[in-house]
Write an enzyme that holds these catalytic residues in place. Sequence first.
Site, PDB file in Angstrom:
ATOM      1  CD  GLN A 235      -2.916   0.919   2.022  1.00  0.00           C
ATOM      2  OE1 GLN A 235      -2.801   1.251   3.269  1.00  0.00           O
ATOM      3  NE2 GLN A 235      -4.096   0.856   1.613  1.00  0.00           N
ATOM      4  CG  LEU A 247       0.882   8.531   8.204  1.00  0.00           C
ATOM      5  CD1 LEU A 247       0.687   7.935   6.608  1.00  0.00           C
ATOM      6  CD2 LEU A 247       0.180   7.570   9.147  1.00  0.00           C
ATOM      7  CD  GLU A 250      -7.301   7.071   4.985  1.00  0.00           C
ATOM      8  OE1 GLU A 250      -6.442   6.746   4.303  1.00  0.00           O
ATOM      9  OE2 GLU A 250      -8.542   6.440   5.347  1.00  0.00           O
ATOM     10  CG  HIS A 350       0.923   3.397   5.191  1.00  0.00           C
ATOM     11  ND1 HIS A 350       1.667   3.878   6.182  1.00  0.00           N
ATOM     12  CD2 HIS A 350      -0.248   3.156   5.558  1.00  0.00           C
ATOM     13  CE1 HIS A 350       0.739   3.994   7.127  1.00  0.00           C
ATOM     14  NE2 HIS A 350      -0.475   3.633   6.910  1.00  0.00           N
ATOM     15  NE  ARG A 385      -3.721  -0.998   6.433  1.00  0.00           N
ATOM     16  CZ  ARG A 385      -3.648   0.142   7.259  1.00  0.00           C
ATOM     17  NH1 ARG A 385      -4.551   0.566   7.904  1.00  0.00           N
ATOM     18  NH2 ARG A 385      -2.437   0.835   7.130  1.00  0.00           N
TER      19      ARG A 385
HETATM   20  C1  LIG Z   1       3.403   5.759  10.697  1.00  0.00           C
HETATM   21  C2  LIG Z   1       2.165   4.721  10.709  1.00  0.00           C
HETATM   22  C3  LIG Z   1       0.758   5.047  11.246  1.00  0.00           C
HETATM   23  C4  LIG Z   1      -0.200   4.118  11.280  1.00  0.00           C
HETATM   24  N1  LIG Z   1      -1.366   4.534  11.775  1.00  0.00           N
HETATM   25  C5  LIG Z   1      -2.354   3.424  11.803  1.00  0.00           C
HETATM   26  C6  LIG Z   1      -3.692   3.818  12.206  1.00  0.00           C
HETATM   27  O1  LIG Z   1      -3.830   4.932  12.680  1.00  0.00           O
HETATM   28  N2  LIG Z   1      -4.407   2.857  12.211  1.00  0.00           N
HETATM   29  C7  LIG Z   1      -4.498   1.703  11.699  1.00  0.00           C
HETATM   30  O2  LIG Z   1      -5.413   0.770  11.605  1.00  0.00           O
HETATM   31  N3  LIG Z   1      -3.115   1.369  11.030  1.00  0.00           N
HETATM   32  C8  LIG Z   1      -2.281   1.965  11.228  1.00  0.00           C
HETATM   33  N4  LIG Z   1      -0.938   1.857  10.827  1.00  0.00           N
HETATM   34  C9  LIG Z   1      -0.271   0.507  10.345  1.00  0.00           C
HETATM   35  C10 LIG Z   1      -0.319  -0.240  11.972  1.00  0.00           C
HETATM   36  O3  LIG Z   1       0.445   0.741  12.603  1.00  0.00           O
HETATM   37  C11 LIG Z   1       0.592  -1.485  11.677  1.00  0.00           C
HETATM   38  O4  LIG Z   1       0.012  -2.074  10.542  1.00  0.00           O
HETATM   39  C12 LIG Z   1       0.522  -2.191  12.906  1.00  0.00           C
HETATM   40  O5  LIG Z   1       0.672  -1.482  13.925  1.00  0.00           O
HETATM   41  C13 LIG Z   1       1.506  -3.437  12.858  1.00  0.00           C
HETATM   42  O6  LIG Z   1       1.549  -4.058  14.306  1.00  0.00           O
HETATM   43  P1  LIG Z   1       2.267  -5.490  14.602  1.00  0.00           P
HETATM   44  O7  LIG Z   1       1.876  -5.653  15.811  1.00  0.00           O
HETATM   45  O8  LIG Z   1       1.778  -6.452  13.294  1.00  0.00           O
HETATM   46  O9  LIG Z   1       3.725  -4.971  14.307  1.00  0.00           O
HETATM   47  P2  LIG Z   1       4.777  -4.108  14.964  1.00  0.00           P
HETATM   48  O10 LIG Z   1       4.159  -3.237  15.547  1.00  0.00           O
HETATM   49  O11 LIG Z   1       5.669  -3.601  13.732  1.00  0.00           O
HETATM   50  O12 LIG Z   1       5.795  -5.018  15.888  1.00  0.00           O
HETATM   51  C14 LIG Z   1       6.508  -6.070  15.346  1.00  0.00           C
HETATM   52  C15 LIG Z   1       7.327  -6.529  16.154  1.00  0.00           C
HETATM   53  O13 LIG Z   1       8.234  -7.701  16.086  1.00  0.00           O
HETATM   54  C16 LIG Z   1       9.576  -7.458  16.306  1.00  0.00           C
HETATM   55  N5  LIG Z   1      10.407  -7.923  15.424  1.00  0.00           N
HETATM   56  C17 LIG Z   1      10.537  -7.621  14.089  1.00  0.00           C
HETATM   57  N6  LIG Z   1      11.734  -8.438  13.786  1.00  0.00           N
HETATM   58  C18 LIG Z   1      12.252  -9.251  14.701  1.00  0.00           C
HETATM   59  C19 LIG Z   1      13.492  -9.896  14.609  1.00  0.00           C
HETATM   60  N7  LIG Z   1      14.113 -10.157  13.820  1.00  0.00           N
HETATM   61  N8  LIG Z   1      13.868 -10.358  15.951  1.00  0.00           N
HETATM   62  C20 LIG Z   1      13.260 -10.016  17.129  1.00  0.00           C
HETATM   63  N9  LIG Z   1      11.834  -9.335  16.974  1.00  0.00           N
HETATM   64  C21 LIG Z   1      11.605  -8.782  15.701  1.00  0.00           C
HETATM   65  C22 LIG Z   1       9.938  -5.897  16.425  1.00  0.00           C
HETATM   66  O14 LIG Z   1      10.809  -5.713  17.577  1.00  0.00           O
HETATM   67  C23 LIG Z   1       8.343  -5.571  17.059  1.00  0.00           C
HETATM   68  O15 LIG Z   1       7.960  -5.876  18.311  1.00  0.00           O
HETATM   69  C24 LIG Z   1       0.049   2.828  10.615  1.00  0.00           C
HETATM   70  C25 LIG Z   1       1.343   2.391  10.190  1.00  0.00           C
HETATM   71  C26 LIG Z   1       2.386   3.415  10.248  1.00  0.00           C
HETATM   72  C27 LIG Z   1       3.680   3.217   9.240  1.00  0.00           C
END
Ligand SMILES: Cc1cc2nc3c(=O)[nH]c(=O)nc-3n(C[C@H](O)[C@H](O)[C@H](O)COP(=O)(O)OP(=O)(O)OC[C@H]3O[C@@H](n4cnc5c(N)ncnc54)[C@H](O)[C@@H]3O)c2cc1C
Length: 572
Positions: A235, A247, A250, A350, A385
């Site tokens: 995306q 960012l 939105e 994104h 998405r």
């Molecule tokens: C700036 C921004 C704003 C956003 N705002 C929104 C919003 O308002 N609403 C919405 O619905 N979505 C939003 N999104 C999307 C959303 O934030 C993300 O899709 C979501 O937070 C991802 O969460 P997660 O738990 O899957 O991964 P993450 O929060 O990325 O966590 C990943 C975890 O995996 C760990 N990890 C990764 N690789 C390794 C490794 N090799 N060894 C050990 N640990 C590892 C990291 O340390 C971390 O703890 C936004 C995205 C961005 C970029």
Amino acid sequence: MAEVVTHDLLILGSGLAGLRAAVEASRVSDGKLNIGLVSKVQLMRSHSVCAEGGTAAMLRPEEGDSFELHAWDTVKGSDFLADQDVVELFVKEAPREILQLDHWGIPWTRREDGRIAQRPFGGHSYPRAVLAVDKTGFFEMQTLYDTLLKYGNFKRYDEFFVTAIIVEDGEFKCITGFDMGTGRFCAMRAKALNIASGGAGTLFGFTTYSQTVTGDGLAMAYRAGIPLEDMEFLQFHPTGLVPSGILITEACRGEGGYLLNNKGERFMDKYAPEKMELAPRDLISRSMITEIEAGRGFKGPSGMDFLHLDLTHLGADKINERLPLIREVCMDFVGIDPVHVAIPVRPVAHYSMGGVSTDIRGATDVKGIWASGEVACVSLHGANRLGSNSTAECLVWGRITGEETGRHAMKTEAIPNVPDDKVENERKRVFDDILKREGRENPYELKRELRELMDKHVGVFRTGEGLKTALSSIVELKKRFARTYVKDKSASYNSNLVHVLELENLLDLAEVMVAGGLAREESRGAHARRDFPKRNDEDWLKHTFAFWTPEGPRFEYGEANITTWKPVERKY
Ligand SMILES: Cc1cc2nc3c(=O)[nH]c(=O)nc-3n(C[C@H](O)[C@H](O)[C@H](O)COP(=O)(O)OP(=O)(O)OC[C@H]3O[C@@H](n4cnc5c(N)ncnc54)[C@H](O)[C@@H]3O)c2cc1C
């Protein structure tokens, strides 16, 4: 011999999905499971803290919203590639998560009447994004971590870098990795693994992602034999701040902001007359690039021409109340105050719609491994998405996989034996091969080249020719990767080593994304091919599955699950 650490359940990632899963696994086991929570960054540095605008959920049937409407918006937004049984489950579960977080103490923004506030987001036909000002992810993370602290049954491994997921005979055995502070390598075994390691947006140079989001879990799962699904769908968010890519949520448009070209026109009236600035992201990003290419943008640095996001008519009170972070970011990073001046923006990489292929309960094909959050492709978002559906997905499938893994670990007696030979091979790969390598290739230069070519050829609009060029360059970069060196040879906080391991992961993922995009000869959602400008349901209403082979990805395809809504032309 590597040290072996044992848990009942391992959660790889402590972002929103990982924390929600940890709370649920603790809850279903009544705090009895011994959980290992692993993250390469400090817990509150996980990328999820950056989520800004909101979390989607149907809360108000009495005011005109419904499950059917949220589901329809999501399916239409996905360009009909989302699995509709998954979407139906999602919309019904999301409101529970909002109320659950409310009970756990999150400071949701409120309406005048005291009820939880919601605001409009792109592609949603009802204002259903629940918010905690414009710091929604931060407050969600904080609330989940506070809740998890009530259970004493988990151990945090912050700043622990996972290098491999080890699978034998179709079953999960262990993960391997090292403590970044000391360099201590170990294997961690458990009855179940939940991969919650986030997306891969730093494949691109101009991106909203934290530099730590490097697709490690995706690449490790792929190399462990788990297919990656629909990776060609990446995306582009319409409003990345120029030139940094930070960012600009939105929610700015949800609160009434306008997109303007250099003639001062609200150009979205040509592309989405009904929804205007609140059309879905794929459509707005294409419209913005079209405006810029037609010479109706503003001249930006290094060819980064931009358009304006104008909030000035909203007034200082509204901006301070609903978008305080955005005002702060604009003042700090480009020295402008959006109360008085329009913000320079252009589409920015994104979010990964694709990911580790799972079933509707988050289980992969490998016994003992689940995936949740952005790393997973449960197939909720299809080809595009809708904003605010991702944090909701992290909560819903964090809960579901937390429950599944928790119950699995509770009823499973044996903890798998660690395959010593495989663990030792992995230790040698990292510390003998990669760390000691004395090649001539600078890994930082390789990453710069990779991101430059992804920005250039795999952006909002793509062509077969551009994708072919990108693919052959990636194959070449992979060969050069074998000749990279790690300058720092020390054990403690060796960021050179981490960078090289992350780069290896990004290279594998780039190959999957580009080869998958080259094969998909149609335009659907975020995958817009100039040489195949139409959606082709007859041949391509199907998911892509990429399997690792030594020669590069092998693709298989599978039907999208259409239960209720037949594909129609998308108009907004
Ligand atoms: C700036 C921004 C704003 C956003 N705002 C929104 C919003 O308002 N609403 C919405 O619905 N979505 C939003 N999104 C999307 C959303 O934030 C993300 O899709 C979501 O937070 C991802 O969460 P997660 O738990 O899957 O991964 P993450 O929060 O990325 O966590 C990943 C975890 O995996 C760990 N990890 C990764 N690789 C390794 C490794 N090799 N060894 C050990 N640990 C590892 C990291 O340390 C971390 O703890 C936004 C995205 C961005 C970029």
